[in-house]
Scaffold this motif. Structure first.
Motif, PDB file in Angstrom:
ATOM      1  N   HIS A  30       0.904  -1.163  -0.003  1.00  0.00           N
ATOM      2  CA  HIS A  30       0.058  -0.110   0.116  1.00  0.00           C
ATOM      3  C   HIS A  30       0.841   1.211  -0.104  1.00  0.00           C
ATOM      4  N   PHE A  31       0.786   2.058  -1.017  1.00  0.00           N
ATOM      5  CA  PHE A  31       1.608   3.258  -0.923  1.00  0.00           C
ATOM      6  C   PHE A  31       1.541   4.231   0.117  1.00  0.00           C
ATOM      7  N   GLY A  32       0.509   4.434   0.635  1.00  0.00           N
ATOM      8  CA  GLY A  32       0.196   5.370   1.891  1.00  0.00           C
ATOM      9  C   GLY A  32       1.121   4.651   2.893  1.00  0.00           C
ATOM     10  N   ARG A  33       0.619   3.393   3.271  1.00  0.00           N
ATOM     11  CA  ARG A  33       1.285   2.842   4.548  1.00  0.00           C
ATOM     12  C   ARG A  33       2.848   2.773   4.419  1.00  0.00           C
ATOM     13  N   ALA A  34       3.201   2.334   3.113  1.00  0.00           N
ATOM     14  CA  ALA A  34       4.633   2.238   2.854  1.00  0.00           C
ATOM     15  C   ALA A  34       5.280   3.748   3.130  1.00  0.00           C
ATOM     16  N   ALA A  35       4.569   4.683   2.546  1.00  0.00           N
ATOM     17  CA  ALA A  35       5.291   6.123   2.947  1.00  0.00           C
ATOM     18  C   ALA A  35       5.333   6.415   4.512  1.00  0.00           C
ATOM     19  N   GLU A  36       4.181   6.133   5.031  1.00  0.00           N
ATOM     20  CA  GLU A  36       4.178   6.362   6.386  1.00  0.00           C
ATOM     21  C   GLU A  36       5.301   5.797   7.010  1.00  0.00           C
ATOM     22  N   ALA A  37       5.720   4.300   6.867  1.00  0.00           N
ATOM     23  CA  ALA A  37       6.595   3.777   7.422  1.00  0.00           C
ATOM     24  C   ALA A  37       8.138   4.177   7.181  1.00  0.00           C
ATOM     25  N   CYS A  38       7.934   4.962   5.987  1.00  0.00           N
ATOM     26  CA  CYS A  38       9.503   5.267   5.752  1.00  0.00           C
ATOM     27  C   CYS A  38       9.536   6.908   6.198  1.00  0.00           C
ATOM     28  N   GLY A  39       8.640   7.668   6.785  1.00  0.00           N
ATOM     29  CA  GLY A  39       8.501   8.885   7.184  1.00  0.00           C
ATOM     30  C   GLY A  39       8.501   9.866   5.954  1.00  0.00           C
ATOM     31  N   VAL A  40       7.816   9.645   4.885  1.00  0.00           N
ATOM     32  CA  VAL A  40       8.168  10.279   3.655  1.00  0.00           C
ATOM     33  C   VAL A  40       6.509  10.446   3.439  1.00  0.00           C
ATOM     34  N   THR A  41       6.328  11.540   2.262  1.00  0.00           N
ATOM     35  CA  THR A  41       5.093  11.710   1.978  1.00  0.00           C
ATOM     36  C   THR A  41       4.771  10.642   0.616  1.00  0.00           C
ATOM     37  N   GLN A  42       3.593  10.388   0.493  1.00  0.00           N
ATOM     38  CA  GLN A  42       3.212   9.520  -0.790  1.00  0.00           C
ATOM     39  C   GLN A  42       3.673   9.756  -2.100  1.00  0.00           C
ATOM     40  N   PRO A  43       3.817  11.276  -2.339  1.00  0.00           N
ATOM     41  CA  PRO A  43       4.312  11.479  -3.592  1.00  0.00           C
ATOM     42  C   PRO A  43       5.733  11.218  -3.733  1.00  0.00           C
ATOM     43  N   THR A  44       6.535  11.512  -2.415  1.00  0.00           N
ATOM     44  CA  THR A  44       8.130  11.113  -2.497  1.00  0.00           C
ATOM     45  C   THR A  44       8.190   9.839  -2.764  1.00  0.00           C
ATOM     46  N   LEU A  45       7.529   8.814  -1.932  1.00  0.00           N
ATOM     47  CA  LEU A  45       7.658   7.637  -2.075  1.00  0.00           C
ATOM     48  C   LEU A  45       7.283   7.102  -3.555  1.00  0.00           C
TER      49      LEU A  45
END
Length: 297
Positions: A16-31
């Motif tokens: 999931h893009f949103g959860r992955a971005a949260e886990a990495c501490g970045v925004t979803q567009p950045t991921l």
């Protein structure tokens, strides 16, 4: 490149893009941008895209294997250089099966006494989740069963042999017994751990051999939930000795050895089969070996 690979691993794990971005501490567009840049650099499509994450392409699966190796090696290199510079420090993430939680401090307390600069995070997970977490780099190590279900290619150190107790309220009919059989246990109203727990699958094996399939009226992935039902006096449960003894000290619960047969299963520390291990992980494996060689208490 390393940051992009770490984001790609997180996406494969979270799906999931949103959860992955949260886990990495970045925004979803950045991921999303980082994944596209990685695809451009490697010249292949890694992810099937639609309105949401739809899985990895075959090339993505191949890249994921490489990403885990590369990121794992880079973390090991960083840890080794940090240790050479300032002594052992950093974070250690351990996944532990719920039934082994009472003994974790036997390992982590002496480890932290030797290495106070390390921060340990212990998370309770099923044995399958621990193996998946080690593979995905979510966990550095795990404590799980060694001799019941396949582990794959991991380093392992035995810690102790798990035996089993019937756990019941002080007023339960069998509470005064010095031992019970698996056949007797199978005839009782039971509350047991849920089927996703390897401990439940182990208990099922022994109950099935004694009396045939058993259907408990209460199931949970939390030992504490089982104990709360045991305390009502209506149910009994089966728990490992170390966990049962922890609850029995209150005097409100009896922990009775289960015999005929008396069975044991090996619990130990597992870690990725990678050489060299990070300095922190090497130190943890050494602590596990010292614990396994210490006389039983």
């Amino acid at each position: 490149m390393i940051d992009k690979l770490e984001m790609f691993i997180a996406l494969a794990r979270e799906r999931h893009f949103g959860r992955a971005a949260e886990a990495c501490g970045v925004t979803q567009p950045t991921l999303s941008s980082a994944i596209r840049q990685l695809e451009d650099q490697l010249g292949v499509q890694l992810v099937f895209r639609g309105s949401r994450f739809q899985g990895l392409t075959p090339e993505g699966d191949r890249v994921l294997d490489w990403a885990r190796r590369i990121v794992g090696d880079m973390r090991a290199l960083r840890d080794e250089m940090r240790s050479a510079r300032s002594g052992l420090s950093g974070n250690l993430r351990i996944g532990v099966i719920p039934t082994a939680v009472p003994m974790v401090a036997d390992l982590t307390a002496p480890f932290l006494e030797r290495h106070p600069g390390v921060h340990v995070r212990v998370v309770s997970r099923t044995s399958a989740e621990i193996l998946a977490g080690i593979e995905s780099l979510e966990f550095d190590a795990g404590i799980t069963y060694l001799d019941n279900e396949p582990l794959g290619r991991v380093s392992q150190v035995p810690l102790y042999a798990e035996s089993y107790r019937l756990v019941c309220g002080a007023g339960f009919p069998l509470a005064g017994r010095s031992a019970v059989t698996w056949a007797e246990v199978a005839a009782l109203p039971l509350c047991l751990l849920s089927a996703d727990m390897q401990n439940r699958r182990i208990v099922n094996q022994h109950l099935d051999r004694a009396e045939g399939p058993v259907s408990p009226s209460v199931e949970s992935n939390s030992p504490l939930t089982l104990i709360s039902h045991v305390l009502t006096g209506r149910w009994a449960s089966v728990l490992p000795k170390k966990l049962a003894d922890l609850f029995a000290v209150t005097g409100r619960i009896s922990a009775i050895p289960i015999t005929a047969p008396e069975v044991e299963h090996l619990v130990g520390l597992i870690a990725p089969h990678r050489e060299p291990h990070t300095p922190i992980l090497s130190a943890l494996l050494d602590a596990a070996r010292r614990l396994s060689e210490a006389p039983p208490r």
